[in-house]
Scaffold this active site. Structure first.
Site, PDB file in Angstrom:
ATOM      1  N   ARG A  65      39.001  46.911  39.616  1.00  0.00           N
ATOM      2  CA  ARG A  65      37.685  47.551  39.516  1.00  0.00           C
ATOM      3  C   ARG A  65      37.772  48.894  38.791  1.00  0.00           C
ATOM      4  O   ARG A  65      36.762  49.453  38.380  1.00  0.00           O
ATOM      5  CB  ARG A  65      37.105  47.704  40.924  1.00  0.00           C
ATOM      6  CG  ARG A  65      35.683  48.066  40.925  1.00  0.00           C
ATOM      7  CD  ARG A  65      34.850  47.692  42.086  1.00  0.00           C
ATOM      8  NE  ARG A  65      34.323  46.335  42.123  1.00  0.00           N
ATOM      9  CZ  ARG A  65      33.567  45.943  43.144  1.00  0.00           C
ATOM     10  NH1 ARG A  65      33.329  46.774  44.147  1.00  0.00           N
ATOM     11  NH2 ARG A  65      33.085  44.705  43.179  1.00  0.00           N
ATOM     12  N   LYS A 105      29.666  46.702  65.173  1.00  0.00           N
ATOM     13  CA  LYS A 105      30.767  45.856  64.716  1.00  0.00           C
ATOM     14  C   LYS A 105      31.508  45.348  65.958  1.00  0.00           C
ATOM     15  O   LYS A 105      31.888  46.136  66.815  1.00  0.00           O
ATOM     16  CB  LYS A 105      31.704  46.667  63.811  1.00  0.00           C
ATOM     17  CG  LYS A 105      32.646  45.830  62.995  1.00  0.00           C
ATOM     18  CD  LYS A 105      33.240  46.603  61.816  1.00  0.00           C
ATOM     19  CE  LYS A 105      34.130  45.707  60.981  1.00  0.00           C
ATOM     20  NZ  LYS A 105      34.648  46.392  59.769  1.00  0.00           N
ATOM     21  N   GLU A 163      36.818  52.594  44.121  1.00  0.00           N
ATOM     22  CA  GLU A 163      38.087  52.511  43.380  1.00  0.00           C
ATOM     23  C   GLU A 163      38.015  53.282  42.066  1.00  0.00           C
ATOM     24  O   GLU A 163      38.981  53.973  41.702  1.00  0.00           O
ATOM     25  CB  GLU A 163      38.438  51.047  43.112  1.00  0.00           C
ATOM     26  CG  GLU A 163      38.930  50.279  44.337  1.00  0.00           C
ATOM     27  CD  GLU A 163      37.827  49.788  45.225  1.00  0.00           C
ATOM     28  OE1 GLU A 163      36.644  49.934  44.854  1.00  0.00           O
ATOM     29  OE2 GLU A 163      38.122  49.268  46.307  1.00  0.00           O
TER      30      GLU A 163
HETATM   31  C1  TPP Z   1      36.030  46.400  45.992  1.00  0.00           C
HETATM   32  C2  TPP Z   1      36.550  46.243  47.396  1.00  0.00           C
HETATM   33  N1  TPP Z   1      37.276  47.248  47.943  1.00  0.00           N
HETATM   34  C3  TPP Z   1      37.758  47.130  49.200  1.00  0.00           C
HETATM   35  C4  TPP Z   1      37.526  45.997  49.925  1.00  0.00           C
HETATM   36  C5  TPP Z   1      38.136  45.842  51.301  1.00  0.00           C
HETATM   37  N2  TPP Z   1      37.116  45.774  52.358  1.00  0.00           N
HETATM   38  C6  TPP Z   1      36.736  44.649  52.888  1.00  0.00           C
HETATM   39  S1  TPP Z   1      35.579  44.824  54.063  1.00  0.00           S
HETATM   40  C7  TPP Z   1      35.620  46.518  53.855  1.00  0.00           C
HETATM   41  C8  TPP Z   1      34.747  47.394  54.681  1.00  0.00           C
HETATM   42  C9  TPP Z   1      33.323  47.019  54.442  1.00  0.00           C
HETATM   43  O1  TPP Z   1      32.532  47.820  55.278  1.00  0.00           O
HETATM   44  P1  TPP Z   1      31.024  47.374  55.499  1.00  0.00           P
HETATM   45  O2  TPP Z   1      30.416  47.032  54.206  1.00  0.00           O
HETATM   46  O3  TPP Z   1      30.391  48.441  56.289  1.00  0.00           O
HETATM   47  O4  TPP Z   1      31.125  46.013  56.315  1.00  0.00           O
HETATM   48  P2  TPP Z   1      31.551  45.826  57.860  1.00  0.00           P
HETATM   49  O5  TPP Z   1      33.019  45.455  57.842  1.00  0.00           O
HETATM   50  O6  TPP Z   1      31.276  47.109  58.564  1.00  0.00           O
HETATM   51  O7  TPP Z   1      30.678  44.717  58.356  1.00  0.00           O
HETATM   52  C10 TPP Z   1      36.510  46.862  52.879  1.00  0.00           C
HETATM   53  C11 TPP Z   1      36.802  48.256  52.454  1.00  0.00           C
HETATM   54  C12 TPP Z   1      36.770  44.973  49.318  1.00  0.00           C
HETATM   55  N3  TPP Z   1      36.521  43.793  49.962  1.00  0.00           N
HETATM   56  N4  TPP Z   1      36.288  45.127  48.068  1.00  0.00           N
END
Ligand code: TPP
Ligand code: DXP
Ligand code: MG
Length: 630
Positions: free
Chosen positions: A397, A282, A369
């Site tokens: 959700r 990242k 969630e």
């Molecule tokens: C249902 C939901 N919960 C929380 C989020 C907030 N959120 C956005 S990106 C993220 C982390 C995602 O991690 P990953 O899939 O590993 O992607 P990366 O940022 O590492 O590329 C979160 C928790 C979301 N977008 N959707």
């Protein structure tokens, strides 16, 4: 940096015409362009820098847009947007009228599925893959999902379904797990440990992939492939993904085009469910983001890439998130029963300090969630006082869990809903517009709408002390600037207060719209009530205001349909009181991304808008005929 190659790419077809040897330079240009662009507009950063090579390889190997790419969450799609004809529109990112920060079907044919909430990509891509099978079309569907997003149950629901045939049909689905060992916060849960074990077995995968890419297009290649198929189950235990019916490949280096392209070409030719595990970093290519992927998840505004994110010269105003975080620590200090829960949003929900001070009472459950709510219910059954800190939009959700596991059992769970109302740059997918409507209709649920920072602190305390389910909602960012009083005092349950005495018109304000309502009331000489509670509603105050005024106006930063204004009209009807009521709130449409203040003004919810609506409906000097019955 010059963008010699990138300036010639107006579609993936242009990219596919490039010599293979130029793709590395193109990827470097894309990375530099994304960094430069985000430094001017703000937006998501780390995840976009991490998907540059993957995006180049995907559009090089797959015949996009006929082959479908579905990006999970979609916050990592700026390289995708740059390469699919929107390079020159990146300057409008997340601004009113500009391009979205997430994929949008109505923005580009290359945005095959709208995302924003995580963990939907496998389900959607499986749907597309099965559609192609049913229509007899030889097209591929690819889901790109991060390791954080894989922690949501929905992702496993999809794997469980996609890995088996349906009526003899198997979709040609490729799932790419983009594993950067990061969510927004450091990843949590057993899956993260499992993926680490797979990565540690990467010697096997690297050797396997290395051998295959060397042997490709030679007679030995087929032999090696068959040998690998035969020995794989013996050499390494099947992965969980293979148990779901997927052909698992990886982990491979997600920044190495020489690994990505032959592997994707190989997988594109395969039938049935395929699973590619790639390892990325990242923030890749930008040292500051590589060193601190949590901080560089997103840029709140402009920054100098040479310097990175710096604290603003003038300290920012206290946000509601900070008010919550401070209250949570103070409440935890005062009451050992308190447990704080976040579904993967530690920083966004203001729980970093709480995590540091109360590690045993802090739970980041991952992007889960539904689990976070029922986990809280279980805790509450046993005398613990759980606080679920969750964005309004993400609580959507876990609606059934709120009803079925918390409200029916009347369990004391406090839902601290941040990002209530319009959120601005993230747009419609992240708006917290519906929580008043979707919570107040649940029996046993209380709904509190504090007007400012001090009210927020006191409302949280009031909700925490209540012996049943409570929702306290507050918006993204700062409030009116009312410094919270340290002492926590329970507000009179279900009671509002008159903040300004005027005449003819009474404005009933819910939440932070109290302040624009007070501004409008000054010019109209209207009464203003700070209602504080949507449920239980202060029906006595509503009746009193109806009896002593010609008309009522309700204002809320929530959807009009079924919101607080509806609660007021229901109370008037129940009391047999007939009085004109003007309800002001968010319209029955999805409000686009943009500057929050501009959006509120567009929705008529700033002071000028509230005043104009009142004058339009009741005239400057309302000549409302008082109804016969009061
Ligand atoms: C249902 C939901 N919960 C929380 C989020 C907030 N959120 C956005 S990106 C993220 C982390 C995602 O991690 P990953 O899939 O590993 O992607 P990366 O940022 O590492 O590329 C979160 C928790 C979301 N977008 N959707
Ligand atoms: C992509 C995603 O869902 C999160 O990164 C979200 O954008 C965070 O929103 P805030 O910036 O309001 O914390
Ligand atoms: Mg990740």
């Amino acid at each position: 940096m010059d963008y010699t190659l990138l300036n010639g790419i107006n579609s993936p077809a242009d990219l596919r015409r490039l010599p293979r040897t130029e793709l590395k330079k193109l990827a470097d240009e894309v990375r530099a362009y994304v960094l430069e662009s985000v430094s001017k507009t703000g937006g998501h950063l780390g995840s976009n820098l991490g998907t540059v090579e993957l995006t180049v390889a995907l559009h090089y190997v797959f015949n996009t847009p006929d082959d479908r790419l579905v990006w999970d969450v979609g916050h990592q799609t700026y390289p995708h947007k740059v390469l699919t004809g929107r390079r020159d529109r990146m300057g409008s990112l997340r601004q009113l009228g500009g391009i979205s920060g997430f994929p949008r079907r109505d923005e580009s044919e290359y945005d095959t599925f709208g995302t924003g909430h995580s963990s939907t990509s496998i389900s959607a891509a499986h749907g597309m893959a099965m559609a192609f099978k049913l229509k007899g079309e030889d097209r591929k569907a690819v889901a790109i999902i991060g390791d954080g997003s894989m922690t949501a149950g929905m992702a496993f629901e999809a794997l469980n379904n996609a890995g088996v045939a349906h009526g003899g049909l198997m979709g040609d689905l490729l799932v790419i797990l983009n594993d950067n060992d990061m969510s927004i916060s450091p990843p949590v849960g057993a899956l993260n440990k499992y993926l680490a074990r797979l990565m540690s077995g990467s010697v096997y995968a690297a050797a396997r992939e290395g051998a295959k890419s060397v042997l490709k297009n030679t007679p030995l290649y087929e032999f090696a492939r068959k040998f690998e198929e035969h020995t794989k189950g013996m050499v390494v235990p099947g992965t969980i993904f293979e148990e779901f019916g997927f052909n698992y490949v990886g982990p491979i280096d997600g920044h190495d085009l020489d690994s990505l392209i032959p592997t994707l070409e190989n997988l594109r030719g395969k039938k049935g469910p395929q699973f590619l595990h790639i390892v990325t970093k990242k923030g890749a290519g930008y040292k500051l983001a590589e060193a601190d992927p949590v901080k560089y998840h997103a840029a709140s505004g402009k920054f100098d890439p040479a310097v990175g994110f710096v604290k603003p010269a003038t300290p920012p105003k206290t946000t509601f998130t900070q008010v919550f975080g401070d209250w949570l620590c103070d409440m935890a200090e005062a009451d050992s029963r308190l447990v704080g829960i976040t579904p993967a949003m530690r920083e966004g929900s203001g729980m970093v300090e709480f995590h540091k001070r109360f590690p045993q009472r802090y739970h980041d459950v991952g992007i889960a969630e539904q689990h976070s709510v029922t986990f809280a219910a279980g805790l509450a059954c046993e005398g613990v006082k759980p606080v679920v800190a969750i964005y309004s939009t993400f609580l959507q959700r876990a609606y059934d869990q709120m009803v079925h596991d918390v409200a029916i059992q009347n369990l004391p769970v406090l839902f601290a809903l941040d990002r209530a109302g319009l959120v601005g740059a993230d747009g419609a997918t992240h708006a917290g517009n519906y929580d008043i409507a979707y919570t107040r209709c649940i029996p046993n649920m209380a709904v509190l709408t504090p007007a400012d920072e001090d009210e927020c602190r006191q409302a949280l305390y009031t909700g925490f002390m209540h012996n049943g389910p409570v929702t306290v909602r507050y918006p993204r960012g700062a409030g009116a600037g009312v410094v919270p009083v340290k002492a926590m005092t329970a507000q009179p349950w279900g009671k509002g207060e008159v903040r300004r005495k005027g005449q003819r018109i009474a404005v009933l304000a819910f939440g932070t719209l109290l302040y624009p309502a007070l501004e409008a009331a000054e010019r109209l000489d209207a009464t203003v009530a700070n209602m504080r509670f949507v449920k239980p509603l202060d029906a006595e105050l509503v009746a009193e205001l109806a009896r002593t005024h010609d008309a009522l106006v309700t204002v809320e930063d929530g959807c009009l349909m079924g919101g607080a204004g509806s609660a007021v009209t229901e109370a008037l009807n129940a009391a047999g009181i007939s009085v004109p009521v003007l309800q002001l709130g968010l319209p029955d449409e999805f409000v686009e991304h943009g500057d929050p203040a501009k959006l509120m003004s567009l929705c008529g919810l700033d002071a000028a808008g509230i005043e104009a609506s009142i004058v339009k409906r009741f005239g400057a000097k309302p000549t409302v005929v008082r109804a016969a019955t009061r």
